[in-house]
Design a protein around this motif. Structure first.
Motif: not given
Ligand SMILES: [Zn+2]
Length: 175
Positions: A12-13, A18-24, A40-49
């Motif tokens: 994540c920037h 180190e994990r992103l969840r695909p937003s679909g 688009l994918a969202l950081c699993t920790t902070c939700g950043e796109t």
């Protein structure tokens, strides 16, 4: 077989995750008949796109109309396909984390019986899995028992059963 979308391994920037969840969801940007498409994918920790590049500066005509429809509809199947596309993985320097995103389907048959059984394992997606784990779960054995049977030559296969596999294979179990 997959049970849900895998996570994307990428830093994540905005935080240390180190994990992103695909937003679909896809973002499609048109500029003078050239299209850019991101997944688009969202950081699993902070939700950043984060934006994963799917298509860059492609003419609309060069994209199949059914693919365009699926992009505009945020088709979940298309997200799954693109995440597994080696070209998309290379371009975005990502890798997939399949933990808890798949299951073993034994086709309804219980633990097989008999002196010698031949088993075919088919992957519905290229999910790296330890064959020892699949054989243990599918045959109702412990992983230690499977390891022992391999050492004793009672589980045999044309492929190496140590490490991980992500493609179809067969094995024979002799009791
Ligand atoms: Zn983050």
């Amino acid at each position: 077989m997959p049970t849900c979308l895998p996570l994307v391994r990428r830093r994540c920037h905005a935080c240390a995750s180190e994990r992103l969840r695909p937003s679909g969801k896809f973002r499609v940007n048109a500029n003078h008949k050239l299209l850019d498409v991101w997944l688009l994918a969202l950081c699993t920790t902070c939700g950043e796109t984060a934006k994963l590049t799917v298509l860059e500066r492609m003419t609309v005509r060069s994209i199949r109309p059914d693919v365009l429809d699926r992009l505009h509809d945020n088709d979940p199947g298309l997200t799954a396909e693109l995440l597994q596309d080696p070209a998309v993985q290379r371009r975005n320097r990502i890798d997939l984390d399949w933990d808890n995103a798949w299951r073993l389907d034994t086709g309804g048959s219980d633990h097989p019986d008999g002196d010698t059984i031949d088993v075919a394992v088919r992957f519905a997606a290229r999910i790296p899995v330890r064959p020892v784990r699949l054989i243990a779960d599918g045959c109702g054995l412990s992983r230690a028992e499977v390891e022992r049977l391999i050492t004793e030559g009672k589980v045999v296969s044309a492929v190496r059963l140590s490490g991980k596999l992500s493609g179809d294979f067969t094995f024979t179990l002799k009791r």
